[in-house]
Design a protein around this motif. Sequence first.
Motif, short mmCIF file in Angstrom:
data_model
loop_
_atom_site.label_atom_id
_atom_site.label_comp_id
_atom_site.label_asym_id
_atom_site.label_seq_id
_atom_site.Cartn_x
_atom_site.Cartn_y
_atom_site.Cartn_z
N ALA A 69 32.03 -4.51 -12.05
CA ALA A 69 32.80 -3.29 -11.81
C ALA A 69 32.63 -2.26 -12.93
CB ALA A 69 34.27 -3.63 -11.61
N PRO A 70 32.74 -2.59 -14.21
CA PRO A 70 32.60 -1.57 -15.26
C PRO A 70 31.19 -1.02 -15.38
CG PRO A 70 33.71 -3.56 -16.09
CD PRO A 70 33.08 -3.89 -14.76
N ARG A 71 30.25 -1.67 -14.83
CA ARG A 71 28.87 -1.27 -15.09
C ARG A 71 28.53 0.10 -14.49
NH1 ARG A 71 24.98 -6.26 -13.86
NH2 ARG A 71 23.47 -4.68 -14.58
N PRO A 72 28.99 0.51 -13.27
CA PRO A 72 28.65 1.85 -12.76
C PRO A 72 29.24 2.97 -13.63
CG PRO A 72 29.30 0.42 -10.96
CD PRO A 72 29.61 -0.31 -12.20
N ALA A 73 30.53 2.80 -14.09
CA ALA A 73 31.14 3.85 -14.92
C ALA A 73 30.38 4.00 -16.23
CB ALA A 73 32.62 3.51 -15.18
N ARG A 74 30.02 2.86 -16.81
CA ARG A 74 29.28 2.91 -18.07
C ARG A 74 27.92 3.55 -17.85
NH1 ARG A 74 31.44 -2.38 -18.85
NH2 ARG A 74 29.41 -3.28 -18.25
N LEU A 112 27.11 5.74 -15.49
CA LEU A 112 27.26 7.17 -15.24
C LEU A 112 27.50 7.94 -16.53
CD1 LEU A 112 27.47 9.49 -13.25
CD2 LEU A 112 29.89 8.93 -12.94
N ALA A 113 28.41 7.41 -17.38
CA ALA A 113 28.68 8.06 -18.65
C ALA A 113 27.42 8.14 -19.50
CB ALA A 113 29.79 7.31 -19.39
N GLU A 114 26.66 7.09 -19.51
CA GLU A 114 25.43 7.07 -20.31
C GLU A 114 24.43 8.06 -19.76
OE1 GLU A 114 22.70 6.11 -23.26
OE2 GLU A 114 24.85 5.69 -23.08
N THR A 115 24.37 8.16 -18.41
CA THR A 115 23.45 9.11 -17.80
C THR A 115 23.85 10.55 -18.14
OG1 THR A 115 23.03 7.57 -15.98
CG2 THR A 115 22.47 9.88 -15.61
#
Length: 433
Positions: free
Chosen positions: A350-355, A357-360
Amino acid sequence: MIDGREAASNRRVWGVAGLLEAVGQSLAERFSVVAVGGELTGFTRAASGHCYFGLKDADGLGASLRCAMFRRAAAMLDFTPADGALVELRGRVAVYEPRGELQFVVEAMRRAGAGTLYEQFLKLRARLAAEGLFDEDAKRPLPTLPRRIGVVTSTAGAALHDVLTALARRAPQIEIVIYPSPVQGVEAPPALVNALRIANERAEVDLLLLVRGGGSLEDLWAFNDERVVRAVAASLLPVVCGVGHETDVTLCDLAADLRAPTPTAAAELAAPSRTALLQMLASLERSVALRTEQRLQSLGQRLDRIALRLARPSDALARQRRQLDLLAQRAAAAPGRRVELQRQRLAHLAPRPARALAETLRRQAVRLDALQARLQALDPQHVLARGYAWLDDGQGGAITSVHTLLPGHEVRAVLADGSADLRVLGVLPSPQG
């Protein structure tokens, strides 16, 4: 007994020993050392080293002289005497008193050539050998376990008795078929050929024994006859030839499939020992019994293990029930376990998409800043702000060379804060241009 008249006549009456001694002395005086030539016959060498033989004229006459050559003289021979050889003897004539026989005591012997019969033997052997009658490749193996053995020999000779005795002792289970034939004299060769022919035509035996007792070269000559030799070589039945003694060699010996030194040896070579066969069978029986016992024991143990498993079917059912219970537990727990594993995986993902997106977004912002800095560095307004102007031809086209200008042309100068229309008064090209 001596009657009275003989005693009264005053004639000398000899005793046997005395007469033989007197004759021997007379012979010794008259024939002290003489030489005699002839053909050897019946040559034998005793274990003591003494040699005994006969000497006859090579022309075939019937006269024969008994000879003895003692060990000391025999040791000086430079060749091996054989029947049929022509020799010259030196010695003395004597009387052998125990038998009252005339004999020639040989002191020296030398070769004088080969006898007539021996010459014939050598010539015929060479001719038949050249034809391949004696080739080893043509010889056949004897049957391992013959049921019937044929014997070609004289029914009156000792050889047949020796063969029958040996076979009765060695292999009494073998049947004997006798094909009678004379083995000596002028009638022997055709009779031997006929006996061999009959045996092959009948084909009632597994092999043939061609045998005869010992004798001189003349006595054994029938087995050197070309007709007999060819019949032996052409025989469809395997032939074992045992003629004479061990030292006697005939052409039939060479043509046969196997040569035996004596008739007895021929029987022994042709028939395996019944005792040895029984011992071999007993050994095989023991081996088979042992292997059978081992096999039965192995199968018995396997049967015991199977019987133990069948003796308690409840144990097998209990094991199957425990296995089924275990499988049921695993089946019942499998869905919940799978859901839990998927939940844990989702919680981890679950945390991986938010991380991501933020990194992108961060990487894109950094890139945008870099592009903006490059764009600002290339903005011509910054260049014009430093006092530079940009000339165009009034229609937006850039003027980059004085060679495109002429006096009187109107141009526009674009500055940082505006533009001005200008007229060209003159053109001065640079020296490098």
